[in-house]
Write a protein that holds these residues in place. Sequence first.
Motif, short mmCIF file in Angstrom:
data_model
loop_
_atom_site.label_atom_id
_atom_site.label_comp_id
_atom_site.label_asym_id
_atom_site.label_seq_id
_atom_site.Cartn_x
_atom_site.Cartn_y
_atom_site.Cartn_z
N LEU A 1 0.87 -1.17 0.00
CA LEU A 1 0.00 0.00 0.00
C LEU A 1 0.91 1.22 0.00
N SER A 2 0.58 2.21 -0.81
CA SER A 2 1.42 3.40 -0.86
C SER A 2 0.60 4.62 -1.29
N ASP A 3 1.28 5.72 -1.45
CA ASP A 3 0.66 7.01 -1.79
C ASP A 3 -0.45 7.34 -0.79
N PHE A 4 -0.11 7.32 0.49
CA PHE A 4 -1.08 7.61 1.54
C PHE A 4 -1.42 9.10 1.55
N ARG B 1 -2.74 3.89 -3.66
CA ARG B 1 -2.12 2.94 -4.57
C ARG B 1 -2.02 1.59 -3.85
N VAL B 2 -2.51 0.53 -4.52
CA VAL B 2 -2.49 -0.81 -3.97
C VAL B 2 -1.99 -1.78 -5.04
N TYR C 1 -2.75 -7.62 -9.25
CA TYR C 1 -3.78 -6.65 -8.88
C TYR C 1 -3.12 -5.30 -8.65
N ARG C 2 -3.55 -4.30 -9.42
CA ARG C 2 -3.03 -2.95 -9.26
C ARG C 2 -4.20 -1.97 -9.27
N ALA C 3 -4.31 -1.20 -8.21
CA ALA C 3 -5.39 -0.22 -8.12
C ALA C 3 -4.80 1.16 -7.87
N ARG C 4 -5.32 2.13 -8.55
CA ARG C 4 -4.97 3.53 -8.35
C ARG C 4 -6.27 4.27 -8.03
N VAL C 5 -6.39 4.73 -6.81
CA VAL C 5 -7.61 5.40 -6.37
C VAL C 5 -7.57 6.85 -6.86
#
Length: 68
Positions: free
Chosen positions: A27-30, A41-42, A57-61
């Motif tokens: 988990l990043s970009d908190f 970012r996950v 699995y790549r997620a960008r909120v």
Amino acid sequence: MQPVSMPRWSDANADKVYRLQPFGGELSDFRAVSGYRLPFRVDGGNFFGTPEYFPFYRARVLEIALRE
């Protein structure tokens, strides 16, 4: 980055046999949202922490809205 991991029951392995295997990611970009610190970012996948790890699995909120 914050690593997260857990055992997962899966047959996503070379033997195609169901078993517990490592699953996890980073988990990043908190960012702060309504007083909470949340990852935007996950990345995750099977065999986290091993040479076989591949993040499928790549997620960008883009936006988080909390109901108050």
